[in-house]
Design an enzyme around this catalytic site. Structure first.
Site, PDB file in Angstrom:
ATOM      1  N   SER A 172       8.174   5.535 -10.572  1.00 51.24           N
ATOM      2  CA  SER A 172       7.547   5.555  -9.249  1.00 51.24           C
ATOM      3  C   SER A 172       7.172   6.988  -8.919  1.00 51.24           C
ATOM      4  O   SER A 172       7.748   7.940  -9.456  1.00 51.24           O
ATOM      5  CB  SER A 172       8.526   5.023  -8.194  1.00 51.24           C
ATOM      6  OG  SER A 172       8.037   5.250  -6.882  1.00 51.24           O
ATOM      7  N   TYR A 185      16.844   4.341  -4.004  1.00 52.44           N
ATOM      8  CA  TYR A 185      15.634   4.153  -4.806  1.00 52.44           C
ATOM      9  C   TYR A 185      15.175   5.475  -5.424  1.00 52.44           C
ATOM     10  O   TYR A 185      14.868   5.536  -6.622  1.00 52.44           O
ATOM     11  CB  TYR A 185      14.525   3.555  -3.939  1.00 52.44           C
ATOM     12  CG  TYR A 185      13.323   3.095  -4.712  1.00 52.44           C
ATOM     13  CD1 TYR A 185      13.332   1.870  -5.381  1.00 52.44           C
ATOM     14  CD2 TYR A 185      12.169   3.871  -4.780  1.00 52.44           C
ATOM     15  CE1 TYR A 185      12.234   1.435  -6.102  1.00 52.44           C
ATOM     16  CE2 TYR A 185      11.061   3.442  -5.496  1.00 52.44           C
ATOM     17  CZ  TYR A 185      11.098   2.227  -6.152  1.00 52.44           C
ATOM     18  OH  TYR A 185       9.999   1.799  -6.863  1.00 52.44           O
TER      19      TYR A 185
END
Length: 314
Positions: A172, A185
């Site tokens: 990401s 995350y």
């Protein structure tokens, strides 16, 4: 004298690498053929995983699909089979190491050796750190980061034996720079990026040049995973959430071109670079201007509302 010679050779390699990257940006690179290859995709029941499965199927690769949601995974398998490739679906809990190892043994016995590994599965708790149960925090790290170790340990040995394979890590942009309120995350994706880069260096150092790696770092993809997340309204048109199909198609181009890393969109390279070059306070000022410091608050609010209504398991 040897050091000077090595320095000159390094500068030549550096110049060649930069020029080659520029040329490949302008000209369409040659894409490799993966017809008949066995490709394993994790998180194949989700939006991105399903699209990856279909794109690999279009290229003629046979598929091994792993997901914890059996129904969604079987639906992906059905769609892929309609494209004429062999598909084997398995229900796997990637947060459990032994589940990975045991299912991998089944794959080798029932299907064969995997030559393309796409580590796509990802989860997020969607709660503030102090409000999040330990189990959810651990699950994010286990699925997004730890599973990469177990997946690679079980499938890389055969790739090394044949000096052939491709390992894809779908990380990401939040593995390159961070934002507030998604500590689990960000930590997991920073870990994924670090793992992938170190693995790539190891393969190069051991001269396993037949094993390729690709790191995919997309901006927020419009799959519902981060529903509600938004930057400053005046800038949303400049950096909107990514269309899932576009994200996967851009990723596939990078994979088939054996590109080592891709940020989607290319604009994401800018905060990645400025994070390293600018003082901390300058990055904070930029984040605040763009609304990046509070962009996750609406997302967390949505998750909290769903939890109150009993729509999300805790």
């Amino acid at each position: 004298m040897i050091v000077i010679v090595d320095l000159v050779l390094m500068l030549i390699d550096l110049t060649y690498s930069i020029l080659s990257a520029i040329v490949q940006t302008v000209l369409r690179p040659r894409l490799k053929c993966i017809d008949g290859e066995l490709c394993l995709i994790t998180g194949s029941g989700g939006a991105l995983g399903r699209l990856f499965a279909l794109e690999f199927a279009k290229e003629g690769a046979h598929l091994v699909l792993w997901d914890c949601n059996e129904e969604a995974n079987e639906q992906t398998a059905k769609l892929a089979r309609e494209l004429g490739v062999k598909v084997h679906a398995y229900t796997v809990d990637l947060s459990k190491r032994m589940s990975i190892y045991e299912t991998a043994d089944r794959v080798r016995a029932e299907v064969g050796e995997v030559s393309i590994l796409v580590n796509n599965a990802g989860v997020v708790a969607g709660r503030r750190l102090l409000d999040c149960p330990d189990e959810l925090l651990e699950r994010t790290l286990l699925v997004n980061c730890h599973a990469l170790f177990w997946m690679t340990k079980t499938f890389l040995p055969q790739m090394k034996t044949t000096n052939h394979g491709h390992i894809v890590t779908v990380a990401s942009a939040l593995g390159l720079f961070s934002t507030a309120c998604v500590e689990d995350y960000c930590a997991s994706k920073f870990g994924a990026v670090g793992f992938h880069e170190s693995l790539t260096h190891e393969l190069l150092a051991e001269e396993n040049d037949g094993i390729k790696t690709t790191l995919v770092c997309p901006y927020i993809v419009d799959t519902g995973m981060f529903a509600g997340c938004e930057i400053r309204k005046e800038l949303r048109g400049l950096i909107p959430p990514l269309d899932p199909l576009y994200t996967v198609q851009q990723s596939m181009k990078a994979i088939l071109a054996e590109q080592q890393m891709i940020c989607i969109p290319r604009l994401m390279y800018i905060p990645f670079i400025t994070r390293a070059l600018l003082p901390w306070e300058a990055n904070v000022a930029t984040y605040r201007f763009m609304g990046g410091d509070k962009c996750m608050l609406p997302f967390i609010k949505n998750v909290e509302l769903k939890n109150v209504n009993g729509h999300v398991k805790s």
